[in-house]
Design an enzyme around this catalytic site. Structure first.
Site: not given
Length: 319
Positions: A136, A139-140
């Site tokens: 992701c 997300c990261d």
């Protein structure tokens, strides 16, 4: 006819489930949408959606799904956030059992359980999950400011997320097992013109290596059987999806070789009264727009299947 609590239970709250829920609530069906997490599905972690009609300048995945949820809520869609432990789909009345032991029944079920990222299944992938291995970018990505990272894959998700990661990383290396990308031409053009992105073609990642602090390097095998090492602190894997089909009754629901549900033109499955829509379905393309369209088609087919039964909700003539 045996009594059921609902006319329709929708399992999954991504674009397909929310669209079906909107149609069903607007059509005054007694409907419940069940979602184990937040509504929105995989789109929630999509940085930017540039091809959904009506949003000329594009829209973030989170905002798009927030609007879809609000639209369904406007028509009073009943939603519950709960984990399902089992499904009984073969009886005339379908049963959904929740983690707390509660059993919910419905005349029809719409499966919108979606899919999850496919794994490389190589040494180090699980060891460094969350410590340099990610699926992701949204997300990261912020954890990799001014670092060198790799993206594995050549489809739309891989290239779109590689572009997103250039906002943070100094260098993004796309590793692809073929010599051409599968992403749409507009994404390819953007990637080829981005000075932070380079490509390694005809290559597979064979191992992910690191220490207690996280990923340090990738072992690569090229088509000519030569091997090399790429120094990176993170690897983002986008090589496709695998269906969320763990709850489905084995032997009753027709699926393809990959485990995705086979449906007809009305999104009906091989079990009467059971329908499917979205990324869980067997098809060539998985896009937000066709997931939403399939949700609408499925709900309209379900209304026909139910045979225009008498509505359980009282009329409100003051509206």
């Amino acid at each position: 006819m045996q009594h059921a609590q609902y006319q329709l239970i929708i399992v999954g709250g991504g674009p397909a489930g929310l669209t079906a829920g909107l149609y069903a609530a607007r059509g005054r069906l007694k409907v419940l949408l069940l979602e184990r997490g937040a509504t929105g599905g995989q789109v929630l972690v999509t940085d930017w959606v540039d091809n959904y009609p009506g949003f000329v300048e594009g829209i973030s995945g989170f905002d798009l799904m927030d609007k879809m949820t609000a639209h369904a809520d406007r028509f009073g869609l009943e939603k519950r956030f709960a984990t399902i432990t089992s499904l009984e789909l073969t009886d005339n009345i379908k049963t959904v059992v929740l983690e707390n032991g509660e059993a919910l029944t419905a005349r029809t079920i719409l499966l919108c359980t979606g899919a999850k990222p496919k794994k490389l299944e190589i040494p180090g992938e699980y060891t460094f999950a969350g410590r340099g291995v990610s699926y992701c970018a949204t997300c990261d990505g912020p954890f990799y400011r001014h670092q060198k990272i790799a993206v594995v894959g050549g489809g739309n998700t891989a290239i779109q997320d590689a572009l997103h990661l250039t906002k943070f990383a100094d260098r993004v290396t796309v590793i692809h097992r073929r010599d051409t990308l599968r992403a749409t031409k507009v994404l390819q053009e953007k990637a080829f013109c981005n000075s932070k992105i380079d490509f390694i073609w005809n290559t597979q990642v064979t191992a992910i290596k690191g220490d207690k602090n996280g990923v340090q390097s990738l072992s690569l095998k090229h088509r000519n059987d030569e091997e090399s090492t790429l120094q990176v602190t993170g690897i983002f894997i986008f090589i496709g999806t695998t269906p969320n089909n763990e709850l489905f009754p084995a032997g009753h629901l027709r699926t393809d070789a990959g485990g995705f549900i086979i449906t007809d033109a009305d999104m009906a499955t091989s079990i009467p009264g059971v329908y499917a829509a979205g990324d869980i379905c067997s098809k060539n393309f998985r896009q937000i727009i066709n997931a939403a369209g399939e949700g609408a088609v499925a709900e309209l087919a379900i209304e026909h299947y139910l045979g225009n039964q008498t509505l359980e909700q009282p009329l409100n003539c003051s509206e």
